[in-house]
Write an enzyme that holds these catalytic residues in place. Sequence first.
Site, PDB file in Angstrom:
ATOM      1  N   ARG A 127       0.804  -1.225   0.000  1.00 56.18           N
ATOM      2  CA  ARG A 127       0.000   0.000   0.000  1.00 56.18           C
ATOM      3  C   ARG A 127       0.840   1.279   0.000  1.00 56.18           C
ATOM      4  O   ARG A 127       0.304   2.378   0.127  1.00 56.18           O
ATOM      5  CB  ARG A 127      -0.924   0.015   1.213  1.00 56.18           C
TER       6      ARG A 127
ATOM      7  N   ASP B  99     -14.407 -10.163  24.766  1.00 59.24           N
ATOM      8  CA  ASP B  99     -14.641  -9.923  26.191  1.00 59.24           C
ATOM      9  C   ASP B  99     -15.519  -8.682  26.397  1.00 59.24           C
ATOM     10  O   ASP B  99     -15.929  -8.016  25.449  1.00 59.24           O
ATOM     11  CB  ASP B  99     -13.312  -9.746  26.911  1.00 59.24           C
TER      12      ASP B  99
ATOM     13  N   ASP C 188     -14.543  -3.365  13.304  1.00 56.69           N
ATOM     14  CA  ASP C 188     -15.162  -2.404  12.392  1.00 56.69           C
ATOM     15  C   ASP C 188     -16.674  -2.554  12.395  1.00 56.69           C
ATOM     16  O   ASP C 188     -17.416  -1.567  12.400  1.00 56.69           O
ATOM     17  CB  ASP C 188     -14.639  -2.600  10.970  1.00 56.69           C
TER      18      ASP C 188
END
Length: 325
Positions: free
Chosen positions: A114, A240, A269
């Site tokens: 990238r 958790d 996300d």
Amino acid sequence: MDRPRSPRYRRCMRVVSIGECMIELSGRDGATWRQGFAGDTLNTLWYLRALLPADAVTDYVSAFGDDPFSAEQIAFLKQNGIGTAHSPVIEGKAPGLYAITLDGTGERSFTYWRGDAAARRLADDPAALAASIEGADLVYFSGITLAIIDEAARGHLFDALAQAAEAGATIAFDPNYRPRLWPSPETARAAIERGCMASAVVLPTFDDEQALFGDAMPEETVGRIGIGGARTVIVKRGGDDAFVWQDGTVRSVAPPEPAAPVDTTGAGDSFNGAFLAAHLSGVGAVEATLFAHRVAARVIGRHGALLPADALADLRPGGGTTAFS
């Protein structure tokens, strides 16, 4: 008590997410890979689009190349109800690329290409950036958004965010620290601290905060970010309990049911997108976090970062097992 606020949906609500859409290679079968498009801020917008009312307007603000893959990206977004506002097209540039490798437990690792991606130019033009987020009800960005652009561009981005906040937009931020993207931890800390201070809602992951800031407990993360002016802080901890801070009170919110991960790509996300969708509806932080846990559990039970919208239909408001109304 965590009371829901009054709903503030209105016709044509507009949500903007800022960052990098990459070519994703996943699902390797021998020498064959499956190509898709993803990226942390795009993944979050995908779940916002899936969970918001149908008339909400969603835009992904980035910079795109002039190559066939970039054209495919833009077409993919459009086909899924996501616009690109005034995102520039950069001559001679192309998207970044990453490949996902899974181990036997559903945990993933990534390999990236990238360094010269078009998205690194997303904030070079301050006028185009400001026009892209003007009129938004929610503007979302991440630590990866900050990491891939240079210092001058970060200044343009923070100026645009300040203007949007002044006009009434909610600014939301996931610090999402990725060490390889930063020249030094010091640079990352300075930029991420500024990102937190610019935002009303901050959605960090505890492991990232521990690595960058040395936090010993989630309560430290909450306290450090809360001092900066955020109204709501949600500290994620994988499967958790999440730590929820709002109005000076910290609560631990456990997932409603255990999840069996198949592929954890996009878990955080999708949590962010679900939380923000509920938050925008006027739901309180605890109930929004429970909803986000449910959506993330659904996502990690399947392969890939982007679940089709119909896979979440029963979780949407008005659906069968709705978590907020």
